[in-house]
Design a protein around this motif. Structure first.
Motif, PDB file in Angstrom:
ATOM      1  N   VAL A 115     -47.952 -12.306 -18.342  1.00 41.48           N
ATOM      2  CA  VAL A 115     -49.033 -11.851 -18.549  1.00 41.48           C
ATOM      3  C   VAL A 115     -48.617 -10.349 -19.421  1.00 41.48           C
ATOM      4  O   VAL A 115     -49.559  -9.790 -19.687  1.00 41.48           O
ATOM      5  CB  VAL A 115     -49.804 -11.270 -17.333  1.00 41.48           C
ATOM      6  N   SER A 116     -47.429 -10.121 -19.401  1.00 39.46           N
ATOM      7  CA  SER A 116     -47.072  -8.846 -20.070  1.00 39.46           C
ATOM      8  C   SER A 116     -47.549  -8.821 -21.670  1.00 39.46           C
ATOM      9  O   SER A 116     -47.687 -10.009 -22.202  1.00 39.46           O
ATOM     10  CB  SER A 116     -45.512  -8.673 -20.024  1.00 39.46           C
ATOM     11  N   ASN A 117     -47.973  -7.840 -22.057  1.00 39.57           N
ATOM     12  CA  ASN A 117     -48.815  -7.836 -23.458  1.00 39.57           C
ATOM     13  C   ASN A 117     -48.290  -6.574 -24.097  1.00 39.57           C
ATOM     14  O   ASN A 117     -48.785  -5.521 -23.409  1.00 39.57           O
ATOM     15  CB  ASN A 117     -50.347  -7.974 -23.107  1.00 39.57           C
ATOM     16  N   GLU A 118     -47.614  -6.474 -25.376  1.00 36.51           N
ATOM     17  CA  GLU A 118     -47.200  -5.259 -25.739  1.00 36.51           C
ATOM     18  C   GLU A 118     -47.693  -5.150 -27.268  1.00 36.51           C
ATOM     19  O   GLU A 118     -47.861  -6.174 -27.796  1.00 36.51           O
ATOM     20  CB  GLU A 118     -45.858  -5.247 -25.921  1.00 36.51           C
ATOM     21  N   PHE A 119     -47.866  -3.998 -27.598  1.00 34.94           N
ATOM     22  CA  PHE A 119     -48.127  -3.572 -29.033  1.00 34.94           C
ATOM     23  C   PHE A 119     -46.869  -3.998 -29.652  1.00 34.94           C
ATOM     24  O   PHE A 119     -45.705  -3.457 -29.417  1.00 34.94           O
ATOM     25  CB  PHE A 119     -48.653  -2.337 -29.215  1.00 34.94           C
ATOM     26  N   SER A 120     -47.216  -4.245 -31.159  1.00 33.55           N
ATOM     27  CA  SER A 120     -45.865  -4.282 -31.927  1.00 33.55           C
ATOM     28  C   SER A 120     -45.443  -2.976 -32.243  1.00 33.55           C
ATOM     29  O   SER A 120     -46.065  -2.087 -32.123  1.00 33.55           O
ATOM     30  CB  SER A 120     -46.156  -5.115 -32.967  1.00 33.55           C
ATOM     31  N   GLN A 145     -52.776  -1.748 -34.638  1.00 33.51           N
ATOM     32  CA  GLN A 145     -53.071  -2.565 -33.601  1.00 33.51           C
ATOM     33  C   GLN A 145     -53.785  -1.690 -32.547  1.00 33.51           C
ATOM     34  O   GLN A 145     -54.754  -1.947 -31.922  1.00 33.51           O
ATOM     35  CB  GLN A 145     -51.883  -3.317 -32.710  1.00 33.51           C
ATOM     36  N   LYS A 146     -53.503  -0.531 -32.287  1.00 34.59           N
ATOM     37  CA  LYS A 146     -54.007   0.516 -31.476  1.00 34.59           C
ATOM     38  C   LYS A 146     -55.478   0.877 -31.970  1.00 34.59           C
ATOM     39  O   LYS A 146     -56.213   0.827 -31.148  1.00 34.59           O
ATOM     40  CB  LYS A 146     -53.140   1.724 -31.355  1.00 34.59           C
ATOM     41  N   TRP A 147     -55.438   1.195 -33.376  1.00 37.03           N
ATOM     42  CA  TRP A 147     -56.817   1.750 -33.312  1.00 37.03           C
ATOM     43  C   TRP A 147     -57.732   0.231 -33.683  1.00 37.03           C
ATOM     44  O   TRP A 147     -58.803   0.363 -33.486  1.00 37.03           O
ATOM     45  CB  TRP A 147     -56.792   2.245 -35.162  1.00 37.03           C
ATOM     46  N   LYS A 148     -56.978  -0.640 -34.019  1.00 36.67           N
ATOM     47  CA  LYS A 148     -57.819  -1.907 -34.132  1.00 36.67           C
ATOM     48  C   LYS A 148     -58.554  -2.292 -32.759  1.00 36.67           C
ATOM     49  O   LYS A 148     -59.775  -2.598 -32.281  1.00 36.67           O
ATOM     50  CB  LYS A 148     -56.999  -3.160 -34.589  1.00 36.67           C
ATOM     51  N   SER A 149     -57.636  -1.866 -31.619  1.00 33.52           N
ATOM     52  CA  SER A 149     -57.959  -2.420 -30.323  1.00 33.52           C
ATOM     53  C   SER A 149     -59.467  -1.206 -29.851  1.00 33.52           C
ATOM     54  O   SER A 149     -60.267  -2.017 -29.112  1.00 33.52           O
ATOM     55  CB  SER A 149     -57.158  -1.989 -29.316  1.00 33.52           C
ATOM     56  N   GLU A 154     -63.263 -12.035 -23.446  1.00 29.52           N
ATOM     57  CA  GLU A 154     -64.026 -10.720 -23.820  1.00 29.52           C
ATOM     58  C   GLU A 154     -63.382  -9.542 -22.939  1.00 29.52           C
ATOM     59  O   GLU A 154     -63.043  -8.585 -23.548  1.00 29.52           O
ATOM     60  CB  GLU A 154     -65.294 -10.947 -23.711  1.00 29.52           C
ATOM     61  N   MET A 155     -63.268  -9.707 -21.603  1.00 33.96           N
ATOM     62  CA  MET A 155     -62.827  -8.652 -20.821  1.00 33.96           C
ATOM     63  C   MET A 155     -61.256  -8.379 -21.135  1.00 33.96           C
ATOM     64  O   MET A 155     -60.955  -7.155 -21.239  1.00 33.96           O
ATOM     65  CB  MET A 155     -63.044  -9.045 -19.511  1.00 33.96           C
ATOM     66  N   ASP A 156     -60.699  -9.339 -21.462  1.00 32.09           N
ATOM     67  CA  ASP A 156     -59.200  -9.065 -21.907  1.00 32.09           C
ATOM     68  C   ASP A 156     -59.136  -8.165 -23.061  1.00 32.09           C
ATOM     69  O   ASP A 156     -58.224  -7.502 -22.901  1.00 32.09           O
ATOM     70  CB  ASP A 156     -58.431 -10.408 -22.005  1.00 32.09           C
ATOM     71  N   ARG A 157     -59.843  -8.537 -23.951  1.00 29.25           N
ATOM     72  CA  ARG A 157     -59.708  -7.707 -25.100  1.00 29.25           C
ATOM     73  C   ARG A 157     -60.283  -6.415 -25.108  1.00 29.25           C
ATOM     74  O   ARG A 157     -59.725  -5.340 -25.554  1.00 29.25           O
ATOM     75  CB  ARG A 157     -60.444  -8.572 -26.354  1.00 29.25           C
ATOM     76  N   LEU A 158     -61.414  -6.336 -24.374  1.00 28.52           N
ATOM     77  CA  LEU A 158     -62.277  -4.928 -24.135  1.00 28.52           C
ATOM     78  C   LEU A 158     -61.177  -3.984 -23.416  1.00 28.52           C
ATOM     79  O   LEU A 158     -61.168  -2.887 -23.477  1.00 28.52           O
ATOM     80  CB  LEU A 158     -63.519  -5.320 -23.418  1.00 28.52           C
ATOM     81  N   PHE A 159     -60.686  -4.452 -22.140  1.00 23.81           N
ATOM     82  CA  PHE A 159     -59.807  -3.632 -21.292  1.00 23.81           C
ATOM     83  C   PHE A 159     -58.287  -3.778 -21.646  1.00 23.81           C
ATOM     84  O   PHE A 159     -57.805  -2.793 -22.014  1.00 23.81           O
ATOM     85  CB  PHE A 159     -60.270  -3.796 -19.985  1.00 23.81           C
ATOM     86  N   PHE A 160     -57.703  -4.841 -21.435  1.00 30.84           N
ATOM     87  CA  PHE A 160     -56.315  -5.138 -21.332  1.00 30.84           C
ATOM     88  C   PHE A 160     -55.808  -4.836 -22.826  1.00 30.84           C
ATOM     89  O   PHE A 160     -54.594  -4.655 -22.897  1.00 30.84           O
ATOM     90  CB  PHE A 160     -55.826  -6.455 -20.883  1.00 30.84           C
ATOM     91  N   GLY A 161     -56.581  -5.226 -23.862  1.00 28.94           N
ATOM     92  CA  GLY A 161     -56.115  -4.902 -25.005  1.00 28.94           C
ATOM     93  C   GLY A 161     -56.273  -3.635 -25.623  1.00 28.94           C
ATOM     94  O   GLY A 161     -55.757  -3.264 -26.653  1.00 28.94           O
ATOM     95  N   ASN A 162     -57.088  -2.574 -25.059  1.00 30.83           N
ATOM     96  CA  ASN A 162     -57.189  -1.356 -25.361  1.00 30.83           C
ATOM     97  C   ASN A 162     -56.143  -0.373 -25.261  1.00 30.83           C
ATOM     98  O   ASN A 162     -55.417  -0.409 -24.231  1.00 30.83           O
ATOM     99  CB  ASN A 162     -58.497  -0.842 -24.335  1.00 30.83           C
ATOM    100  N   VAL A 163     -55.973   0.489 -26.329  1.00 31.61           N
ATOM    101  CA  VAL A 163     -54.917   1.290 -26.310  1.00 31.61           C
ATOM    102  C   VAL A 163     -54.867   2.392 -25.267  1.00 31.61           C
ATOM    103  O   VAL A 163     -53.787   2.555 -24.569  1.00 31.61           O
ATOM    104  CB  VAL A 163     -54.832   2.031 -27.593  1.00 31.61           C
TER     105      VAL A 163
END
Lengths: 694, 381, 153, 321
Positions: free
Chosen positions: A28-33, A41-45, B199-208
């Motif tokens: 489940v670990s999930n890193e930015f490049s 990626q950060k701004w895109k998020s 959706e929640m994954d991208r909204l929250f866990f993807g958020n910087v």
């Protein structure tokens, strides 16, 4: 095994026991490049987040507008508790609608889940619940009349019935079943005392006449139903005394003859035309009846005992069928076995009756041999127990091989070991072993089944018997090939119980009535419903208070009772009957009887129930539910045998005062819509101090 | 001076500098303690130097109460243990009772138990994710997660009439069979739920910002996770692959194909995202179970109303949303248990808080607490 | 690994523990003296029992029984470790040095049963307030505030 | 207009009170709007029963807050505690007065209007510190300190981003800046607008920068102990700040009334303001909250260099022109 930070699961903890289910890795670990890509990626998020919320906003709100779009509650909702009815306030619904629509009534009750298990399990759907109510109120004659609607002779069946009602009684799961059958007997006794004022001839309102062949339980049941409907009924009995199998087959230590004939006399007093000593087909041809009467009901019962066609069974002396044997023993008190050794073949109730009769008529030694093992004997366990008490020797898992004879006289019996009786599917298919044993005996009584003898009855008519001598009869309508002729009882069902025969009698009466009234026979004639309720293991008795126990039926001493034909069950006293009837839970009646099972099962001790049991004034004096303790677990409503306690959809419970949260009996009876909590019942303005006083 | 003087302590750090330490009580009534937990927090500036959880505010003595109640009466009590996952406590308790009393559970009941427990896992994880997001200030994610939970709670309401304290699993089976069309609604839900999870994954866990708040926070090493008895997503977030559904595969779980999500960093982010991924796996299990479930009784026939198991003891455990939930029952042969012990995963996981919070800021403390997902009904019992 | 295999494994590695091992109700139980509890636990840990799942006590009237539930991830098996603590001197050795998981659970046992653990770094009440009198899960605990159960079942 | 009551001290008083009134009314609308937007994002309806579209809900709330007991904690430093909300609110109400609402007109048309707008609201920091410190509550103190650090930090990128517009327009008088405004200011000031917008959000203590309040950490931060109308004044300051910053941003960066003449231009200006307010609301309800150190990093390591870059670009442009 060393565990490092970040160690992957496939290096640690893989189970040896179930290697085929070694988990796959989902990391489940999930890193930015790293670097510039990560920056974008950060701004895109952030943009993704805005897009998702925008999408949800565009999808529209999910809110329900209350109360316009009021949420419907599940019908299993566990809201506040209510009582549908309370003993002493609410009337009790008892089955006293006309008996002819009884099946439809039972069907309806079943649909409404208001059919009690005892009633549902009884072949004739006798309202044991109502009987117990009347008995507890000390209204014996009414109880008798209620039972008689479906059980023509309560005094008789109160002694000989195999009581499927008691087996189904819900009290089995709590402590012990209600003594329903002994209460029938008490009801009969009470009725006998008041007979003079209650027993009136039934008026004849219809011109049609019905002939009933046989005066056994099924025939009399049909006759009574038809008499109630206003028909003129004539019953023909071949023997000198009426009663059929009850008279010839049931030993008098179980059924005293005066009770049987008392009951039949009651029927006669109600204008039953009973003609004994007339054998249809011999004295009167059946065609004559068909011509003279508007309908004819054949309820002749089973007359013939089967005898196994094994070597030696045709011996001149010492081989006898069960029915002749019982008849001899019952009528004469002597079956010619005094001082002899008797071997009864068979494991059914009739076999046990034969064995016990043989003891009473002076047999030196009585053995009972049956195919089945001791746990699977077809007779009722209490019967064999009583027989063993009296000195009968039971030999199980033995199959008859040969009757040993000497000069045409029986001297012994050769038996073969029986390994199993039924095949895996449950069909009768005995398997025998190679062990043989021989018993010395003087008389062999075959009690392996009975058959009807209808040849004489139907002689000369258009009725045709099958090759096996049976009359072809519709199983639900009880019609024969001739429209006017109906049949019921063991002629149709084969060997069975008395109450089962009575049930067929009621059904046949319905058919006859509809036939005579020109109605459709088929309508509403569904097979009798058997209600399905949760089944539990029978409760054990340790820890059960004495007051909750079943009354004990006093019995004659075993050594004394094998001497003669006096009654074995001595009967309950009046007071015992009252107490026993008060134990009835009145299952599914939707009226609380104060059984306290809800209070016993409540995990929070929130319920308090008290009742008094004075005949004529039985009532639940107190029912209190403390809502401040209630945890809405629903165990009480699940336990409630009467279904009186139920949940409502009401859940907004707030009160001015703590005392108002304690629901008393009256509050419990209000419907969920108008309560203290909703302020609809007009008591919400109660002064708290006043409330605390009350 | 307005401030309480006694809440500040003058201490000397290792270099000999005087440090002014601020002691604050986080809780027992604080928005982010997920119940009634009090954390006595020593702060150096905003850095937590010592966090000491004080629990017991919700202690109702359920183990003591259980000694005074019949076996059936304890089932509603277990509802109140883990009130976010009542089905688990119900089931774990019933498994122990069944083991003790030797009751065989019908297959349909086992399937129903698995289905409701996987639904409960989703509901519980949604609660946990929602409040973890709420702790970091993402109120909308909180609502989205609760919306998903609401769907399950509605299904539960249809199934057993309650939304929180179900009292559904009973010794010998379950209390109700499913209503009509219930499985269809359930499958419809799992289908939609997957989309919502993505959706929640991208909204929250993807958020910087969320990553910044949760990555590298409260790192728990795998060795510590094992030694401290951590279980559930807390252990799996650290890469400890420990899931009773796989390793002590109980009930009908061996018949299902599912994966165990594990993290590799052991931080708050991995723990929380483990929960999200477990919801996907739960959806898979539910769908397989609905496909496999057959007709039959939902309650063991012939079980007595008043259970009186043989004298002895039984321990059984299941994988709850928070970890391995064990129940230890000692019976003396009467209708009431002699001793009931609930091994609650939240209690063991919460013990990690002082270890994890040290050196992080006050803002991180609530994130760490949220990632441990304690339910205080279960911690305090 | 099933219980039988576990027994064989245990007997092979630690013959002295073998006679203390029994199988009750489908679970392996190692009943040891409280003096040797720590050593036994240490042995089991080195055998592969890496998790201390549950730790509790039962009041049997004349003595307390400490119950430790140990689980091995590598062997996929669980077992009980038990020792009887005398009621007069309820003391035993803490397992915190072996498993930090015992830290709070031993506090709970102390809180509820009054059993003291030698070597525990922070033995205080945990669920009950510090000024609570008595140990509620002891069978002889009496409290006026307890609601009496009605007489019937 | 010399000699009119609308100039000088009396003018300041009148416009200041007027600004306060406008802010108070705009706050009512702003809160309603936020609740509606947030509701929509969260698949809810928001207020709907009080008045048409629930418009009167915030009025009702305000009445309730006015009627609530005004509590001063015993641990509090009472005089400071009581005066702190006003010190937070008044500068924000004052700041509105320099905004150029219509062509050639601002309520308080001064030659240092830009500086006035940037400098006066900063006084709120003192109020926040006072509120946090005087509450006698550790949480409030932490919130106050966080607020002070945050607001002072974000002053810098915000001022720098405004500077680029000032450089382009060549004036510090807002009315003149607006008159000099051309559409190509928008692409030229893109980075500056982003910096201005983000730092305004932070300046107003709004999510994802609501660290001083940080409900889930500090319960409510510096106003944790306030109740009733004093609490309402804090809320009004927050929304007032949002509206003021949006008005100012809509004017300087998006052109305000410069798009069209007369009242029509004012309408466009107000519309752009609503768009900016909505954007702020949207951001708040989408993102999680940052941590204090991350917030500081953003201010000093991201926004300040970006603002400086913007100034450099403008400098180059001006030199080239």
């Amino acid at each position: 095994m060393a565990l490092d930070n970040g160690a992957r699961h496939d290096q640690v903890g893989a189970p040896e026991r179930t290697p085929e289910v070694v988990p796959l890795s989902v990391n489940v670990s999930n890193e930015f490049s790293p670097g510039v890509k990560g920056f974008f990626q950060k701004w895109k998020s952030l943009a993704t987040g805005i897009r998702i919320t925008a999408g949800r906003a565009a999808a529209g709100p999910k809110t329900l507008r209350y109360p316009a779009e009021k949420v419907t509650l599940s019908d299993r909702w566990r809201g506040a508790l209510r009582l549908r009815g309370v003993l002493g306030i609410d009337d009790i619904p008892i089955l006293h609608e006309p008996s002819i629509t009884h099946n439809a009534l039972v069907d309806r009750l079943n649909r409404e889940e208001r059919l009690s298990p005892c009633m549902g399990n009884c072949p004739a759907n006798v309202d044991a619940r109502g009987q117990n109510y009347f008995m507890a109120e000390d209204r014996g004659p009414e109880a008798y009349e209620l039972v008689r609607e479906r059980n023509i002779m309560p005094g008789v069946l109160g002694r000989i019935c195999h009581h499927p009602c008691e087996s189904a009684c819900r009290r089995n799961y709590y402590d012990e079943p209600i003594a329903i059958r002994p209460l029938h007997r008490l009801a009969y006794e009470a009725y006998e005392r008041e007979k003079s004022s209650r027993l009136l001839p039934l008026p004849v309102t219809k011109s049609q006449k019905v002939a009933v062949i046989g005066s056994g339980p099924s025939g009399l049941a049909a006759a009574f139903d038809l008499m109630q409907l206003g028909y003129q009924v004539v019953a023909f009995e071949k023997e000198d005394k009426p009663g059929g199998a009850l008279y010839s087959g049931v030993p008098s230590y179980r059924l005293p003859r005066e009770v049987l004939h008392g009951e039949i006399d009651n029927l006669v007093a109600m204008r039953l035309d009973l003609r004994c000593g007339i054998e249809i087909g011999v004295d009167v041809p059946i065609d004559h009846l068909i011509g003279e009467f508007d309908a004819v009901l054949i309820a002749a019962g089973l007359q013939e005992s089967r005898i196994l066609p094994i070597p030696g069974a045709d011996a001149k002396e010492g081989v006898v069928g069960a029915l002749p044997f019982l008849k001899e023993a019952n009528w004469k008190g002597d079956a010619g076995v005094k001082g002899k050794r008797v071997l009864v073949i068979g494991g059914g109730n009739v076999a046990v009756d034969c064995a016990r009769c043989a003891l009473r008529v002076g047999a030196a030694e009585v053995r009972l041999a049956c195919l089945e093992g001791d746990q699977e004997m077809p007779c009722h366990p209490w019967e064999i127990e009583e027989a063993l008490d009296e000195g009968v020797i039971a030999m199980c898992s033995l199959g008859p091989e040969e009757v040993l004879t000497k000069d045409g006289r029986v001297v012994g019996m050769k038996m073969r070991e029986c390994l199993s009786v039924f095949d895996p599917v449950g069909r009768f298919s005995p398997q025998f072993g190679d062990n043989y044993s021989t018993f010395e005996t003087d008389v062999v009584v075959f009690s392996i089944g009975q058959a009807p003898t209808l040849r004489d009855v139907v002689a000369g008519s258009d009725l045709v018997l099958t090759e096996r001598g049976l009359l072809p009869v519709d199983g639900t309508l009880f019609t024969t090939d001739i429209p006017k002729v109906f049949a019921c009882g063991e002629v149709v069902t084969g060997p069975g119980s008395a109450i089962g025969s009575i049930a067929t009698g009621h059904e046949a009466a319905t058919s006859i009535h509809r036939y005579l009234a020109g109605q459709s026979l088929q309508e509403d004639r569904t097979p009798r419903p058997v209600p399905i309720y949760a089944k539990y293991e029978k409760a054990t008795l340790d820890g059960v208070e004495e007051s909750r126990r079943r009354v004990v039926m006093p019995m004659a001493k075993p050594e004394a009772r094998s001497e003669d034909f006096s009654q074995v069950e001595l009967g309950l006293t009046h007071l015992e009957g009252l107490q026993e009837a008060a134990r009835c839970l009145r299952c599914q009646s939707e009226v609380c009887v104060g059984c306290t099972f809800c209070a016993r099962t409540c995990p929070d001790y929130a319920i308090q129930v008290e009742r008094i049991d004075d005949p004529g004034g039985r009532r639940v004096t107190r029912y209190e539910l403390d809502l401040t303790k209630c945890c809405f677990c629903g165990l009480c409503a699940e336990q409630c045998p009467t279904d009186a306690l139920c949940h409502t959809g009401q859940y907004e419970l707030s009160f001015y005062h703590r005392d108002l949260a304690v629901f008393d009996r009256e509050e419990m009876l209000r419907s969920g819509a108008g309560t203290r909590a909703t302020g609809q019942d007009g008591t919400h303005h109660i002064d708290p101090e006043e409330a605390s006083l009350s | 001076m307005a401030l309480e003087v006694e809440s500040r302590e003058e201490i000397v750090d290792e270099r000999g500098n005087e440090v002014s330490e601020l002691v604050i009580n986080v809780g027992p009534s604080h928005p982010s303690t997920h119940g009634v937990c009090r954390v006595i927090t020593h702060l150096d500036g905003e850095i937590v130097t010592k966090a000491e959880p004080v629990i017991g505010y919700l202690h109702r003595g359920i183990e003591k109460m259980a000694e005074n109640r019949t076996y059936l009466q304890i089932v509603p009590l277990t509802d109140r243990l883990d009130y976010v996952g009542s089905m688990y406590s119900n089931w774990a308790y019933c498994r122990a009772v069944e083991r003790l009393a030797g009751i065989r559970v019908p297959e349909r009941a086992e399937y129903l138990r698995v289905i409701v427990c996987e639904m409960q896992r989703i509901a519980s994880h949604m609660m946990s994710l929602g409040s973890a997001a709420g702790d970091t200030g993402a109120a909308t994610m909180f609502i989205y997660a609760f919306d998903e939970r609401e769907r399950i709670v509605e299904l539960f309401e249809e199934l057993c009439g309650a939304r929180l304290t179900y009292n559904y699993v009973r010794p010998g089976g379950v209390s109700y069979d499913t209503p009509e069309d219930w499985f269809d609604t359930l499958l419809e839900f799992t289908r939609k739920h997957r989309t919502a999870l993505h959706e929640m994954d991208r909204l929250f866990f993807g958020n910087v910002i969320a990553r910044g708040r949760m990555k590298g926070i409260g790192v728990l090493s795998a060795a510590d996770a094992v030694g401290w008895g951590a279980s559930g997503p807390v252990a799996r977030g650290s890469g400890v692959n420990w899931d009773l559904r796989k390793h002590d595969s109980y009930s009908v779980y061996p018949r299902f194909d599912f994966d165990v999500p594990t993290g590799s960093n052991g931080d708050a982010y991995d723990r929380a995202r483990c929960r999200l991924f477990e919801c996907f796996e739960s959806c898979r299990i539910i769908e397989q179970a609905v496909a496999q479930i057959g007709e039959g009784p939902f309650k063991a026939e012939g079980a007595p109303r008043l259970l009186k198991p043989r004298p002895g003891e039984a321990y059984d455990h299941i994988e709850s949303a928070r970890g391995s939930l064990g129940v230890y029952i000692v019976s003396d042969g009467s209708e009431r248990p002699y001793r009931v012990k609930f091994r609650s995963p939240a209690f063991c996981n919460l013990a990690l808080l002082p270890l994890l919070a040290q050196g992080h800021t006050l803002s991180d403390l609530v994130v760490i607490l949220g990632s441990l997902d304690p339910v205080f009904g279960e911690v305090d019992r | 690994m099933n219980i039988q295999e576990l027994r064989d494994h245990l007997c092979g590695q630690h013959p002295d523990l073998c006679p203390l091992f029994s199988i009750e109700f489908g679970d392996g139980v190692l009943q040891v003296d409280c003096e040797t509890l720590y050593e036994a636990a240490e042995n089991l840990q080195s055998l592969g029992f890496d998790r201390l799942g549950m730790l509790t006590a039962v009041d049997f009237g004349d003595h307390f029984e400490m119950v430790y539930r140990l689980t091995s991830r590598s062997m996929s098996v669980g077992m009980f470790l038990k020792c009887a603590v005398p009621r007069e001197t309820p003391r035993t050795r803490s397992l915190v040095p072996l498993w930090p998981a015992a830290l709070w659970q031993e506090r709970e046992v102390y809180d509820m049963f009054g059993i003291e653990f030698d070597g525990h770094p922070d033995l205080r009440r945990i669920l009950l307030p510090p000024d609570w009198v008595g140990f509620p899960l002891r069978k002889d605990y009496r409290d006026d505030r307890l609601i009496r159960r009605p007489d019937y079942i | 207009m010399s000699g009119s009551v609308f100039t000088g001290y009396t003018g300041g008083l009148i416009w200041g009170l007027g600004g306060g009134l406008v802010i108070a009314i705009a706050t009512l609308f702003g809160v309603w709007w936020e609740r509606k937007v947030a509701g929509r994002i969260q698949m809810r309806l928001g207020p709907q029963t009080t008045g048409p579209f629930g418009l009167l809900q915030t009025v009702a709330d305000m009445v309730k807050l006015l009627l609530k007991e005004d509590i001063t904690p015993t641990q509090a430093d009472a005089p400071v505690f009581r005066v702190a909300p006003l010190i937070v609110f008044v500068p924000i109400a004052m700041a509105v007065t320099v905004i150029p609402f219509a062509a050639g007109w601002a309520p308080l048309d001064t030659s240092v209007g830009m500086l006035f707008f940037l400098a006066v609201p900063s006084v709120s920091v003192i109020g926040i510190l006072m509120a946090g410190w005087s509450s006698g509550n550790s949480y409030a103190t932490l919130g106050g300190l966080r607020g002070a650090a945050q607001m002072i930090s974000y002053e810098l990128p915000r001022t720098l981003s405004v500077l680029s517009v000032v450089l382009l327009a060549g004036s510090l008088r807002p009315v003149e800046v607006m008159e000099a405004w051309r559409w190509w200011f928008i692409p030229l000031n893109g980075i500056g607008f982003l910096v201005y917008f983000i730092s305004s959000v932070a300046e107003c203590n709004r999510g994802p920068f609501d660290i001083p309040e940080a409900e889930s950490e500090l319960v409510a931060g510096y106003f944790a102990d306030y109740s009733g109308i004093r609490w309402a004044i804090f809320m009004m300051s927050e929304y007032g700040g949002v509206i003021a910053a949006s008005l100012f941003g809509a004017a300087l960066f998006l052109g305000g009334w410069a798009w069209a003449p007369g009242l029509f231009g004012t309408a466009i200006f107000l519309l752009l303001t609503v768009v900016l307010v909505t954007a702020m609301i949207w951001i708040k309800w989408t993102f999680p909250r940052m941590r204090m150190d991350q917030l500081m990093n953003t201010a000093w390591k991201v926004l300040t260099p970006m603002a400086l870059l913007q100034i450099a670009i403008i400098g180059v442009v001006i030199a080239w022109l």
